[in-house]
Write a protein that holds these residues in place. Structure first.
Motif, short mmCIF file in Angstrom:
data_model
loop_
_atom_site.label_atom_id
_atom_site.label_comp_id
_atom_site.label_asym_id
_atom_site.label_seq_id
_atom_site.Cartn_x
_atom_site.Cartn_y
_atom_site.Cartn_z
N PHE A 134 31.35 41.06 146.26
CA PHE A 134 31.48 42.18 147.20
C PHE A 134 30.39 43.20 146.89
O PHE A 134 30.37 43.81 145.83
N GLN A 135 29.47 43.37 147.85
CA GLN A 135 28.34 44.26 147.68
C GLN A 135 28.47 45.48 148.59
O GLN A 135 28.89 45.34 149.74
N VAL A 136 28.12 46.63 148.08
CA VAL A 136 28.16 47.86 148.89
C VAL A 136 27.34 47.66 150.16
O VAL A 136 26.22 47.14 150.11
N GLY A 137 27.92 48.02 151.28
CA GLY A 137 27.27 47.87 152.58
C GLY A 137 27.62 46.58 153.30
O GLY A 137 27.38 46.46 154.50
N SER A 189 37.21 47.06 140.88
CA SER A 189 37.83 47.54 142.12
C SER A 189 36.79 47.58 143.24
O SER A 189 35.62 47.91 143.00
N VAL A 190 37.25 47.24 144.42
CA VAL A 190 36.40 47.25 145.60
C VAL A 190 37.05 48.17 146.63
O VAL A 190 38.19 47.95 147.04
N ALA A 226 32.37 50.76 147.98
CA ALA A 226 32.09 50.90 146.55
C ALA A 226 32.60 49.66 145.83
O ALA A 226 33.56 49.03 146.27
N SER A 227 31.94 49.34 144.74
CA SER A 227 32.30 48.19 143.91
C SER A 227 32.14 48.64 142.46
O SER A 227 31.01 48.85 142.01
N THR A 228 33.25 48.81 141.75
CA THR A 228 33.22 49.43 140.44
C THR A 228 33.88 48.56 139.39
O THR A 228 35.09 48.30 139.48
N PRO A 229 33.14 48.11 138.37
CA PRO A 229 33.76 47.36 137.28
C PRO A 229 34.74 48.25 136.52
O PRO A 229 34.50 49.45 136.36
#
Length: 149
Positions: free
Chosen positions: A7-10, A118-119, A106-109
């Motif tokens: 999952f990539q931002v945008g 979390s996505v 957002a994609s945050t480890p």
């Protein structure tokens, strides 16, 4: 299988579409949201909506089903800690066809658990006229891709 790293931002994912029937609106309303404008044609006509409409909760449930069917069923989803925002912008009427999509915001480890991240997404649902009927901001937890070896 989709993992956190996929999952990539945008990124925008189309979730498909679903036609909402009058019978489904009535059945859902009877069980979960028995307000008159969801249940009765005359009450719907006399309401601010001018006809019976689907419960907003039904609209959200339909969109969630589209999300599960197109993204979550083949993913390493670990569930969701919740929604940040849910907006019902226009009524959904019998015969409307809803199309939904999500955009990754957002994609945050995880800082405390290395096996997940979390996505955050923004979901948008449109009717057959292209009008936005619902938006939702949500966070989903996903397992990280296992190390190959």
């Amino acid at each position: 299988m989709r993992y956190f790293e996929d999952f990539q931002v945008g990124q925008v994912l189309e979730l498909g579409s679903y036609e909402v029937s009058r019978e489904e609106i009535l059945a859902f309303a009877r069980q979960y949201d028995p307000q008159p404008f969801h249940l009765d044609d005359e009450a719907g006509r006399q309401s601010i909506f001018g006809s019976i409409i689907a419960s907003g909760w039904q609209t959200a449930a339909i969109c969630h089903r589209l999300l599960v069917g197109s993204v979550l069923k083949d993913s390493a989803s670990m569930g969701s800690p919740g929604l940040d925002e849910l907006r019902w912008l226009l009524p959904v009427r019998p015969g409307d066809t809803l199309s939904a999509r999500i955009e990754v915001l957002a994609s945050t480890p995880s800082r405390s658990k290395a096996d997940r991240g979390s996505v955050k997404t923004r979901m948008e649902a449109r009717n057959q006229k292209g009008e936005v009927v619902m938006t939702e901001l949500a966070t989903v937890l996903f397992r990280r891709r296992p190390a190959s070896g």
